[in-house]
Design a protein around this motif. Sequence first.
Motif, PDB file in Angstrom:
ATOM      1  N   ASP A  13      -6.627  -3.366   0.858  1.00  0.00           N
ATOM      2  CA  ASP A  13      -5.577  -3.951   0.030  1.00  0.00           C
ATOM      3  C   ASP A  13      -4.175  -3.546   0.474  1.00  0.00           C
ATOM      4  O   ASP A  13      -3.256  -4.353   0.421  1.00  0.00           O
ATOM      5  CB  ASP A  13      -5.773  -3.569  -1.445  1.00  0.00           C
ATOM      6  CG  ASP A  13      -6.938  -4.314  -2.084  1.00  0.00           C
ATOM      7  OD1 ASP A  13      -7.438  -5.289  -1.485  1.00  0.00           O
ATOM      8  OD2 ASP A  13      -7.348  -3.911  -3.193  1.00  0.00           O
ATOM      9  N   ASP A  14      -4.001  -2.298   0.935  1.00  0.00           N
ATOM     10  CA  ASP A  14      -2.671  -1.875   1.359  1.00  0.00           C
ATOM     11  C   ASP A  14      -2.216  -2.626   2.606  1.00  0.00           C
ATOM     12  O   ASP A  14      -1.040  -2.975   2.745  1.00  0.00           O
ATOM     13  CB  ASP A  14      -2.589  -0.361   1.559  1.00  0.00           C
ATOM     14  CG  ASP A  14      -3.522   0.174   2.632  1.00  0.00           C
ATOM     15  OD1 ASP A  14      -4.612  -0.406   2.843  1.00  0.00           O
ATOM     16  OD2 ASP A  14      -3.166   1.192   3.258  1.00  0.00           O
ATOM     17  N   ALA A  17      -1.426  -6.214   1.448  1.00  0.00           N
ATOM     18  CA  ALA A  17      -0.161  -6.210   0.707  1.00  0.00           C
ATOM     19  C   ALA A  17       1.031  -6.102   1.656  1.00  0.00           C
ATOM     20  O   ALA A  17       2.040  -6.794   1.477  1.00  0.00           O
ATOM     21  CB  ALA A  17      -0.138  -5.070  -0.309  1.00  0.00           C
ATOM     22  N   ALA A  18       0.923  -5.262   2.671  1.00  0.00           N
ATOM     23  CA  ALA A  18       2.014  -5.116   3.642  1.00  0.00           C
ATOM     24  C   ALA A  18       2.230  -6.424   4.402  1.00  0.00           C
ATOM     25  O   ALA A  18       3.369  -6.830   4.643  1.00  0.00           O
ATOM     26  CB  ALA A  18       1.715  -3.969   4.606  1.00  0.00           C
ATOM     27  N   ARG A  21       3.960  -8.937   2.035  1.00  0.00           N
ATOM     28  CA  ARG A  21       5.390  -8.633   1.882  1.00  0.00           C
ATOM     29  C   ARG A  21       6.162  -9.048   3.133  1.00  0.00           C
ATOM     30  O   ARG A  21       7.277  -9.568   3.043  1.00  0.00           O
ATOM     31  CB  ARG A  21       5.585  -7.155   1.578  1.00  0.00           C
ATOM     32  CG  ARG A  21       5.154  -6.782   0.182  1.00  0.00           C
ATOM     33  CD  ARG A  21       5.447  -5.314  -0.141  1.00  0.00           C
ATOM     34  NE  ARG A  21       4.988  -5.007  -1.465  1.00  0.00           N
ATOM     35  CZ  ARG A  21       3.849  -4.352  -1.742  1.00  0.00           C
ATOM     36  NH1 ARG A  21       3.084  -3.916  -0.747  1.00  0.00           N
ATOM     37  NH2 ARG A  21       3.488  -4.133  -2.977  1.00  0.00           N
TER      38      ARG A  21
END
Length: 105
Positions: A13-14, A17-18, A21
């Motif tokens: 997920d990180d 998400a990056a 963004r």
Amino acid sequence: MHDTTDPLDALPDDVAAAAFRRLVRHLRHRHDAQNIELMGLAGFCRNCLADWIRDAGYEGDKAEARALIHGMPMDEWKATRQSEASEEQIARMQASIAKNAADLR
């Protein structure tokens, strides 16, 4: 239909998400890429991203989601970034939307 064997689902997920963004910041920078052009080519635009974050659980309303994605309130975006759509752009967008009939969730 959602493919449960899609390797994208294994993406942490990180990391996802990056990447998300970075995509949004890229679209903010490339305001010359009009939403109608994105719709015509790819079948989604900044407004779609705003809808998708709400679908994913963002608690803000539609206006707040769009401001988050656009980097400014929608009225300001329209006044400073959006140009008039041509008949050709509208036709491409409509054809592209028709291709979106399949559920990609």
